[in-house]
Design a protein around this motif. Structure first.
Motif, PDB file in Angstrom:
ATOM      1  N   SER A  78     106.414 -24.120  49.855  1.00 34.74           N
ATOM      2  CA  SER A  78     106.564 -26.245  51.077  1.00 34.74           C
ATOM      3  C   SER A  78     105.206 -26.322  50.715  1.00 34.74           C
ATOM      4  O   SER A  78     104.316 -25.890  50.211  1.00 34.74           O
ATOM      5  CB  SER A  78     105.972 -24.802  52.346  1.00 34.74           C
ATOM      6  N   ARG A  79     104.704 -27.596  51.748  1.00 27.43           N
ATOM      7  CA  ARG A  79     104.203 -28.555  51.403  1.00 27.43           C
ATOM      8  C   ARG A  79     102.819 -28.239  51.881  1.00 27.43           C
ATOM      9  O   ARG A  79     102.472 -26.889  52.027  1.00 27.43           O
ATOM     10  CB  ARG A  79     104.506 -29.623  52.277  1.00 27.43           C
ATOM     11  N   LEU A  80     101.872 -28.478  50.887  1.00 32.69           N
ATOM     12  CA  LEU A  80     100.390 -28.358  50.873  1.00 32.69           C
ATOM     13  C   LEU A  80      99.914 -29.495  51.659  1.00 32.69           C
ATOM     14  O   LEU A  80     100.270 -30.515  51.885  1.00 32.69           O
ATOM     15  CB  LEU A  80     100.061 -28.616  49.092  1.00 32.69           C
ATOM     16  N   VAL A  81      99.068 -29.076  52.163  1.00 30.49           N
ATOM     17  CA  VAL A  81      97.765 -29.299  53.291  1.00 30.49           C
ATOM     18  C   VAL A  81      96.540 -29.120  53.065  1.00 30.49           C
ATOM     19  O   VAL A  81      96.158 -28.298  52.775  1.00 30.49           O
ATOM     20  CB  VAL A  81      98.147 -29.417  54.937  1.00 30.49           C
ATOM     21  N   PHE A  82      95.526 -29.967  54.001  1.00 35.09           N
ATOM     22  CA  PHE A  82      94.348 -29.133  52.701  1.00 35.09           C
ATOM     23  C   PHE A  82      93.655 -28.043  53.944  1.00 35.09           C
ATOM     24  O   PHE A  82      94.526 -28.380  55.338  1.00 35.09           O
ATOM     25  CB  PHE A  82      93.624 -29.737  53.715  1.00 35.09           C
ATOM     26  N   ALA A  83      93.357 -26.506  53.919  1.00 35.66           N
ATOM     27  CA  ALA A  83      92.612 -26.266  53.866  1.00 35.66           C
ATOM     28  C   ALA A  83      91.440 -26.292  55.067  1.00 35.66           C
ATOM     29  O   ALA A  83      90.766 -27.068  55.471  1.00 35.66           O
ATOM     30  CB  ALA A  83      92.330 -24.826  53.466  1.00 35.66           C
ATOM     31  N   SER A  84      91.596 -25.893  56.198  1.00 38.51           N
ATOM     32  CA  SER A  84      90.307 -25.953  57.248  1.00 38.51           C
ATOM     33  C   SER A  84      89.105 -25.248  56.349  1.00 38.51           C
ATOM     34  O   SER A  84      89.170 -24.693  55.754  1.00 38.51           O
ATOM     35  CB  SER A  84      90.617 -25.080  58.484  1.00 38.51           C
ATOM     36  N   PHE A 136      90.722 -27.925  48.327  1.00 33.15           N
ATOM     37  CA  PHE A 136      91.316 -26.402  49.162  1.00 33.15           C
ATOM     38  C   PHE A 136      92.311 -26.553  49.820  1.00 33.15           C
ATOM     39  O   PHE A 136      92.168 -26.972  50.904  1.00 33.15           O
ATOM     40  CB  PHE A 136      90.386 -25.186  49.580  1.00 33.15           C
ATOM     41  N   VAL A 137      93.336 -26.741  49.499  1.00 33.01           N
ATOM     42  CA  VAL A 137      95.055 -26.282  49.962  1.00 33.01           C
ATOM     43  C   VAL A 137      95.414 -25.048  50.720  1.00 33.01           C
ATOM     44  O   VAL A 137      95.073 -23.959  49.840  1.00 33.01           O
ATOM     45  CB  VAL A 137      96.034 -27.607  49.782  1.00 33.01           C
ATOM     46  N   LYS A 138      96.591 -25.245  50.989  1.00 34.56           N
ATOM     47  CA  LYS A 138      97.519 -24.148  51.341  1.00 34.56           C
ATOM     48  C   LYS A 138      98.894 -24.482  51.898  1.00 34.56           C
ATOM     49  O   LYS A 138      99.187 -25.890  52.174  1.00 34.56           O
ATOM     50  CB  LYS A 138      96.802 -23.705  52.805  1.00 34.56           C
ATOM     51  N   SER A 139      99.933 -23.605  52.291  1.00 39.12           N
ATOM     52  CA  SER A 139     101.050 -23.896  52.043  1.00 39.12           C
ATOM     53  C   SER A 139     100.994 -23.099  54.011  1.00 39.12           C
ATOM     54  O   SER A 139     100.047 -22.823  53.804  1.00 39.12           O
ATOM     55  CB  SER A 139     101.889 -23.273  50.990  1.00 39.12           C
ATOM     56  N   LYS A 140     102.488 -22.607  53.951  1.00 37.94           N
ATOM     57  CA  LYS A 140     102.717 -21.976  55.322  1.00 37.94           C
ATOM     58  C   LYS A 140     102.000 -20.706  54.813  1.00 37.94           C
ATOM     59  O   LYS A 140     101.587 -19.241  55.403  1.00 37.94           O
ATOM     60  CB  LYS A 140     103.783 -22.014  55.900  1.00 37.94           C
ATOM     61  N   THR A 141     102.220 -20.268  53.676  1.00 37.89           N
ATOM     62  CA  THR A 141     101.869 -18.585  54.160  1.00 37.89           C
ATOM     63  C   THR A 141     100.443 -18.290  52.144  1.00 37.89           C
ATOM     64  O   THR A 141     100.719 -17.275  52.372  1.00 37.89           O
ATOM     65  CB  THR A 141     103.069 -18.127  52.718  1.00 37.89           C
ATOM     66  N   LYS A 142     100.170 -19.478  51.682  1.00 42.89           N
ATOM     67  CA  LYS A 142      99.474 -19.000  50.640  1.00 42.89           C
ATOM     68  C   LYS A 142      98.651 -20.079  50.274  1.00 42.89           C
ATOM     69  O   LYS A 142      98.717 -20.912  51.073  1.00 42.89           O
ATOM     70  CB  LYS A 142     100.131 -18.909  49.451  1.00 42.89           C
ATOM     71  N   TYR A 143      97.325 -19.637  49.357  1.00 46.42           N
ATOM     72  CA  TYR A 143      96.029 -20.801  49.772  1.00 46.42           C
ATOM     73  C   TYR A 143      96.322 -21.355  48.115  1.00 46.42           C
ATOM     74  O   TYR A 143      96.350 -19.962  47.030  1.00 46.42           O
ATOM     75  CB  TYR A 143      94.709 -20.117  50.130  1.00 46.42           C
ATOM     76  N   TYR A 144      95.719 -22.258  47.564  1.00 44.55           N
ATOM     77  CA  TYR A 144      95.275 -22.578  46.353  1.00 44.55           C
ATOM     78  C   TYR A 144      94.387 -23.595  46.439  1.00 44.55           C
ATOM     79  O   TYR A 144      93.968 -24.458  47.194  1.00 44.55           O
ATOM     80  CB  TYR A 144      96.829 -23.446  45.807  1.00 44.55           C
ATOM     81  N   LEU A 145      92.863 -23.596  45.112  1.00 44.14           N
ATOM     82  CA  LEU A 145      92.503 -24.229  44.511  1.00 44.14           C
ATOM     83  C   LEU A 145      92.814 -25.238  43.607  1.00 44.14           C
ATOM     84  O   LEU A 145      93.091 -24.301  42.535  1.00 44.14           O
ATOM     85  CB  LEU A 145      91.195 -23.523  44.677  1.00 44.14           C
ATOM     86  N   ILE A 146      92.507 -26.395  43.214  1.00 41.29           N
ATOM     87  CA  ILE A 146      93.177 -27.304  42.835  1.00 41.29           C
ATOM     88  C   ILE A 146      91.659 -28.542  41.890  1.00 41.29           C
ATOM     89  O   ILE A 146      90.824 -28.532  42.483  1.00 41.29           O
ATOM     90  CB  ILE A 146      94.250 -28.893  43.306  1.00 41.29           C
ATOM     91  N   PHE A 147      91.854 -27.309  40.799  1.00 35.31           N
ATOM     92  CA  PHE A 147      91.125 -27.761  40.144  1.00 35.31           C
ATOM     93  C   PHE A 147      90.587 -29.164  38.693  1.00 35.31           C
ATOM     94  O   PHE A 147      92.211 -28.978  38.153  1.00 35.31           O
ATOM     95  CB  PHE A 147      89.705 -26.531  39.286  1.00 35.31           C
ATOM     96  N   ILE A 148      90.596 -30.207  39.132  1.00 39.78           N
ATOM     97  CA  ILE A 148      91.106 -31.284  38.488  1.00 39.78           C
ATOM     98  C   ILE A 148      89.788 -33.353  38.357  1.00 39.78           C
ATOM     99  O   ILE A 148      89.011 -32.628  38.328  1.00 39.78           O
ATOM    100  CB  ILE A 148      92.707 -32.061  39.290  1.00 39.78           C
TER     101      ILE A 148
END
Length: 155
Positions: free
Chosen positions: A76-82, A46-58
Motif C-alpha cells: 500500500s501507499r508508502l509514507v515516512f516513518a516517525s 525510512f518509510v512504511k506502509s500499513k504493515t511493513k517498513y522499508y529503507l530506501i537507499f538511493i
C-alpha cells in the motif's frame, strides 16, 4: 557486535572519513564529503506502509518516487516513518539513517530498497553515526544485508 566487527568478519574492505555531524544532503554538500572519500553520495529514507517498513537507499541527487516504489514492492501507499519508529526499530537518530542500522532490527521488520544504478559502484553511507562516512561497494552492502538475514530489493 558493532558495524566494524561485522565488516571485518565478512572481509568487506572500506574507507572511512570523520566529519561534522550530517543531518541532511545539504550538510553533506557543505562538508564536501565526496571530495574526501571515494564513492557515490547516497541518501536514506525510512518509510512504511500499513504493515511493513522499508529503507530506501538511493543516489543523493535522485528523488524517490514513493508511489512507484509502493507498486514495485506490491504494498500500500508508502509514507515516512516517525522519528520514534526510527529509534525503536533501527536505534538510529534522524541524520544517521543507514542500511547498516539493520544490525539493530532484531525482528527483521525492515526491507532495504536499493537503487539498481548503484551496482558496481562504491557507495557512501554512515556507520550508524552521522559524524563518519564509509565507502563500500554496493555488492558488499548486499553481502552485509544478507548476513543480517534481511530482505532487499533492487529497483
Amino acid at each position: 557486535m558493532n558495524i566494524y566487527d561485522i565488516l571485518n568478519q565478512l572481509n568487506i574492505s572500506y574507507e572511512e572519513v570523520s566529519h561534522k555531524a550530517i543531518y541532511s544532503y545539504e550538510d553533506a554538500l557543505k562538508e564536501n564529503i565526496a571530495s574526501k572519500i571515494d564513492g557515490v553520495e547516497c541518501k536514506n529514507l525510512f518509510v512504511k506502509s500499513k504493515t511493513k517498513y522499508y529503507l530506501i537507499f538511493i543516489e543523493a541527487n535522485k528523488k524517490a518516487d514513493l508511489k512507484a516504489l509502493s507498486t514495485k514492492v506490491e504494498d500500500s501507499r508508502l509514507v515516512f516513518a516517525s522519528e520514534e519508529e526510527l529509534k525503536n526499530i533501527l536505534n538510529l537518530e534522524v541524520g544517521s539513517v543507514t542500511p547498516l542500522g539493520i544490525i539493530n532490527d532484531k525482528n527483521n521488520l525492515v526491507t532495504i530498497l536499493l537503487d539498481k544504478e548503484l551496482i558496481g559502484q562504491k557507495v557512501l553511507l554512515h556507520p550508524n553515526v552521522n559524524t563518519k562516512t564509509i565507502s563500500i561497494t554496493l555488492e558488499d552492502l548486499i553481502k552485509f544485508i544478507e548476513n543480517r538475514n534481511h530482505s532487499y530489493l533492487l529497483f
